[in-house]
Design a protein around this motif. Structure first.
Motif, PDB file in Angstrom:
ATOM      1  N   ILE A  91      20.653  64.191  30.244  1.00  0.00           N
ATOM      2  CA  ILE A  91      21.998  63.753  29.922  1.00  0.00           C
ATOM      3  C   ILE A  91      22.344  64.267  28.534  1.00  0.00           C
ATOM      4  O   ILE A  91      21.466  64.636  27.750  1.00  0.00           O
ATOM      5  CB  ILE A  91      22.125  62.219  29.959  1.00  0.00           C
ATOM      6  CG1 ILE A  91      21.229  61.574  28.891  1.00  0.00           C
ATOM      7  CG2 ILE A  91      21.797  61.669  31.337  1.00  0.00           C
ATOM      8  CD1 ILE A  91      21.511  60.100  28.679  1.00  0.00           C
ATOM      9  N   ALA A 144      28.178  63.508  24.838  1.00  0.00           N
ATOM     10  CA  ALA A 144      29.314  63.656  25.748  1.00  0.00           C
ATOM     11  C   ALA A 144      30.177  62.398  25.746  1.00  0.00           C
ATOM     12  O   ALA A 144      29.712  61.291  25.451  1.00  0.00           O
ATOM     13  CB  ALA A 144      28.814  63.944  27.161  1.00  0.00           C
ATOM     14  N   ALA A 145      31.459  62.569  26.075  1.00  0.00           N
ATOM     15  CA  ALA A 145      32.371  61.430  26.130  1.00  0.00           C
ATOM     16  C   ALA A 145      32.036  60.506  27.300  1.00  0.00           C
ATOM     17  O   ALA A 145      32.287  59.302  27.243  1.00  0.00           O
ATOM     18  CB  ALA A 145      33.814  61.924  26.251  1.00  0.00           C
ATOM     19  N   GLU A 146      31.472  61.070  28.384  1.00  0.00           N
ATOM     20  CA  GLU A 146      31.143  60.276  29.566  1.00  0.00           C
ATOM     21  C   GLU A 146      29.927  59.404  29.294  1.00  0.00           C
ATOM     22  O   GLU A 146      28.976  59.826  28.646  1.00  0.00           O
ATOM     23  CB  GLU A 146      30.854  61.210  30.758  1.00  0.00           C
ATOM     24  CG  GLU A 146      30.793  60.502  32.100  1.00  0.00           C
ATOM     25  CD  GLU A 146      32.120  59.905  32.512  1.00  0.00           C
ATOM     26  OE1 GLU A 146      32.353  58.722  32.159  1.00  0.00           O
ATOM     27  OE2 GLU A 146      32.915  60.607  33.145  1.00  0.00           O
ATOM     28  N   PHE A 147      29.967  58.155  29.772  1.00  0.00           N
ATOM     29  CA  PHE A 147      28.847  57.232  29.582  1.00  0.00           C
ATOM     30  C   PHE A 147      27.583  57.787  30.237  1.00  0.00           C
ATOM     31  O   PHE A 147      27.659  58.454  31.281  1.00  0.00           O
ATOM     32  CB  PHE A 147      29.165  55.863  30.165  1.00  0.00           C
ATOM     33  CG  PHE A 147      30.232  55.115  29.421  1.00  0.00           C
ATOM     34  CD1 PHE A 147      30.014  54.649  28.135  1.00  0.00           C
ATOM     35  CD2 PHE A 147      31.469  54.877  30.018  1.00  0.00           C
ATOM     36  CE1 PHE A 147      30.999  53.958  27.449  1.00  0.00           C
ATOM     37  CE2 PHE A 147      32.452  54.191  29.344  1.00  0.00           C
ATOM     38  CZ  PHE A 147      32.228  53.727  28.050  1.00  0.00           C
ATOM     39  N   HIS A 189      25.260  56.409  32.087  1.00  0.00           N
ATOM     40  CA  HIS A 189      25.005  56.025  33.477  1.00  0.00           C
ATOM     41  C   HIS A 189      25.901  56.800  34.444  1.00  0.00           C
ATOM     42  O   HIS A 189      25.523  57.078  35.578  1.00  0.00           O
ATOM     43  CB  HIS A 189      25.163  54.512  33.664  1.00  0.00           C
ATOM     44  CG  HIS A 189      26.578  54.016  33.693  1.00  0.00           C
ATOM     45  ND1 HIS A 189      27.316  53.779  32.558  1.00  0.00           N
ATOM     46  CD2 HIS A 189      27.387  53.703  34.742  1.00  0.00           C
ATOM     47  CE1 HIS A 189      28.512  53.335  32.886  1.00  0.00           C
ATOM     48  NE2 HIS A 189      28.588  53.282  34.215  1.00  0.00           N
ATOM     49  N   ARG A 190      27.083  57.201  33.978  1.00  0.00           N
ATOM     50  CA  ARG A 190      27.965  57.998  34.837  1.00  0.00           C
ATOM     51  C   ARG A 190      27.494  59.445  34.901  1.00  0.00           C
ATOM     52  O   ARG A 190      27.656  60.105  35.939  1.00  0.00           O
ATOM     53  CB  ARG A 190      29.398  57.912  34.334  1.00  0.00           C
ATOM     54  CG  ARG A 190      30.018  56.529  34.503  1.00  0.00           C
ATOM     55  CD  ARG A 190      31.462  56.492  34.101  1.00  0.00           C
ATOM     56  NE  ARG A 190      32.060  55.192  34.366  1.00  0.00           N
ATOM     57  CZ  ARG A 190      33.300  54.854  34.036  1.00  0.00           C
ATOM     58  NH1 ARG A 190      34.085  55.738  33.418  1.00  0.00           N
ATOM     59  NH2 ARG A 190      33.763  53.654  34.313  1.00  0.00           N
ATOM     60  N   GLN A 191      26.938  59.960  33.821  1.00  0.00           N
ATOM     61  CA  GLN A 191      26.345  61.303  33.873  1.00  0.00           C
ATOM     62  C   GLN A 191      25.192  61.330  34.885  1.00  0.00           C
ATOM     63  O   GLN A 191      25.063  62.276  35.669  1.00  0.00           O
ATOM     64  CB  GLN A 191      25.832  61.709  32.489  1.00  0.00           C
ATOM     65  CG  GLN A 191      26.902  61.901  31.430  1.00  0.00           C
ATOM     66  CD  GLN A 191      26.301  62.375  30.112  1.00  0.00           C
ATOM     67  OE1 GLN A 191      25.528  63.346  30.080  1.00  0.00           O
ATOM     68  NE2 GLN A 191      26.650  61.712  29.022  1.00  0.00           N
ATOM     69  N   ALA A 208      26.521  61.250  38.443  1.00  0.00           N
ATOM     70  CA  ALA A 208      27.033  62.544  38.891  1.00  0.00           C
ATOM     71  C   ALA A 208      25.901  63.460  39.333  1.00  0.00           C
ATOM     72  O   ALA A 208      26.006  64.186  40.334  1.00  0.00           O
ATOM     73  CB  ALA A 208      27.835  63.197  37.771  1.00  0.00           C
ATOM     74  N   THR A 256      23.580  52.787  36.916  1.00  0.00           N
ATOM     75  CA  THR A 256      23.840  53.926  37.798  1.00  0.00           C
ATOM     76  C   THR A 256      23.673  53.522  39.254  1.00  0.00           C
ATOM     77  O   THR A 256      24.520  53.818  40.106  1.00  0.00           O
ATOM     78  CB  THR A 256      22.880  55.084  37.479  1.00  0.00           C
ATOM     79  OG1 THR A 256      23.083  55.510  36.143  1.00  0.00           O
ATOM     80  CG2 THR A 256      23.103  56.246  38.437  1.00  0.00           C
ATOM     81  N   GLN A 307      26.472  51.351  40.430  1.00  0.00           N
ATOM     82  CA  GLN A 307      27.696  52.106  40.677  1.00  0.00           C
ATOM     83  C   GLN A 307      27.631  52.833  42.018  1.00  0.00           C
ATOM     84  O   GLN A 307      28.591  52.808  42.803  1.00  0.00           O
ATOM     85  CB  GLN A 307      27.930  53.115  39.555  1.00  0.00           C
ATOM     86  CG  GLN A 307      29.161  54.000  39.789  1.00  0.00           C
ATOM     87  CD  GLN A 307      29.405  54.980  38.661  1.00  0.00           C
ATOM     88  OE1 GLN A 307      29.078  54.695  37.508  1.00  0.00           O
ATOM     89  NE2 GLN A 307      29.979  56.135  38.981  1.00  0.00           N
TER      90      GLN A 307
END
Length: 263
Positions: A3, A7-10, A12-14, A17, A54, A57
């Motif tokens: 990860i 990055a701006a993305e959290f 757990h969202r990285q 993805a 993660t 989600q």
């Protein structure tokens, strides 16, 4: 798998993805168990709580399913359902061959119940009016993908085959036409998104906070009197509803009257 902390993305969202991409390309197939949360935390260099977020989600999205005491498994990707209600009638007023090949419908119960508000409104009767309901489940790949019900007026269904707790060897609407003596002439479909009931979440094997798609199908006779009101509920994140239709060709403009002078 890594990860980017900047990055701006959290985080757990990285991670989500990357897991989606690996599942999509077949690194993990439906039914296959993922590494444990501590193992994935080590793989990504993050805290276990981040991986748990993660997993939560992806469970809401319907991609993963957690079996207590066993682990986290791939549930699968989106199911493409050609189940806009006109498909139930088929091209020639019969079973839609594609649907029958891919989905198995199971009768779940037949009896008299108080009509819920949306059904009562569709029939134009008071909430709680007693009606005959035929409930069913639709399964695909050993998973329940639809919870459904078809409602009829008691005065229409009493003493007919619709009261029998058995599946018919033809589409329900054909059985209803013969039993009631009125032909299905038109229908309206209303699709909405909502949270599932506790029972729906258990049957569809989704989290209680996973949204579902809900269909209300009202079928009318030639006088616009409702014959049947059907409900269908699908797990939203892994369901797509697709309809193919023709677009009318443009109508040629009429030639101007040669006797007219256009300014």
């Amino acid at each position: 798998m890594t990860i980017n902390p900047g990055a701006a993305e959290f985080p757990h969202r990285q991670i989500a993805a990357q897991l989606r991409e690996r599942i999509r390309r077949g690194d993990w197939n439906p039914g296959e168990r993922l590494p444990s949360i501590p193992a994935m935390a080590e793989m990504f260099g993050v805290a276990k709580q981040t991986v748990q977020r993660t997993v939560d989600q992806l469970r809401v999205e319907g991609i993963l399913i957690t079996k207590p005491g066993s682990g986290t498994y791939v549930r699968g990707t989106r199911r493409r359902l050609n189940r806009l209600s006109r498909g139930r009638y088929g091209a020639h007023r019969g079973y839609h061959a594609d649907l029958a090949a891919r989905y198995r419908q199971q009768l779940a119960g037949v009896g008299r119940e108080a009509a819920p508000p949306e059904v009562a409104d569709a029939f134009g009767v008071r909430d709680g009016t007693e009606m005959l309901v035929r409930r069913h489940l639709v399964r695909a790949d050993d998973a329940t993908v639809e919870v459904g019900a078809s409602w009829f007026r008691v005065t229409d269904a009493t003493g007919t085959s619709l009261e029998r707790a058995e599946a018919f060897g033809r589409p329900l609407y054909q059985e209803a036409e013969e039993a009631i003596g009125r032909r299905y002439a038109s229908a309206t479909d209303t699709i909405s998104a909502r949270q599932p009931s506790r029972e729906e979440a258990e049957i569809l094997q989704i989290r209680p906070d996973t949204p579902v798609l809900h269909l209300l199908h009202v079928a009318f006779d030639e006088t616009r009197k409702p014959i049947e009101v059907a409900q269908a509920t699908w797990p939203g994140p892994m369901t797509t509803l697709t309809e193919e239709y023709r677009i009318p060709a443009p109508v040629p403009e009429p030639d101007p009257d040669p006797g007219l002078t256009l300014a």
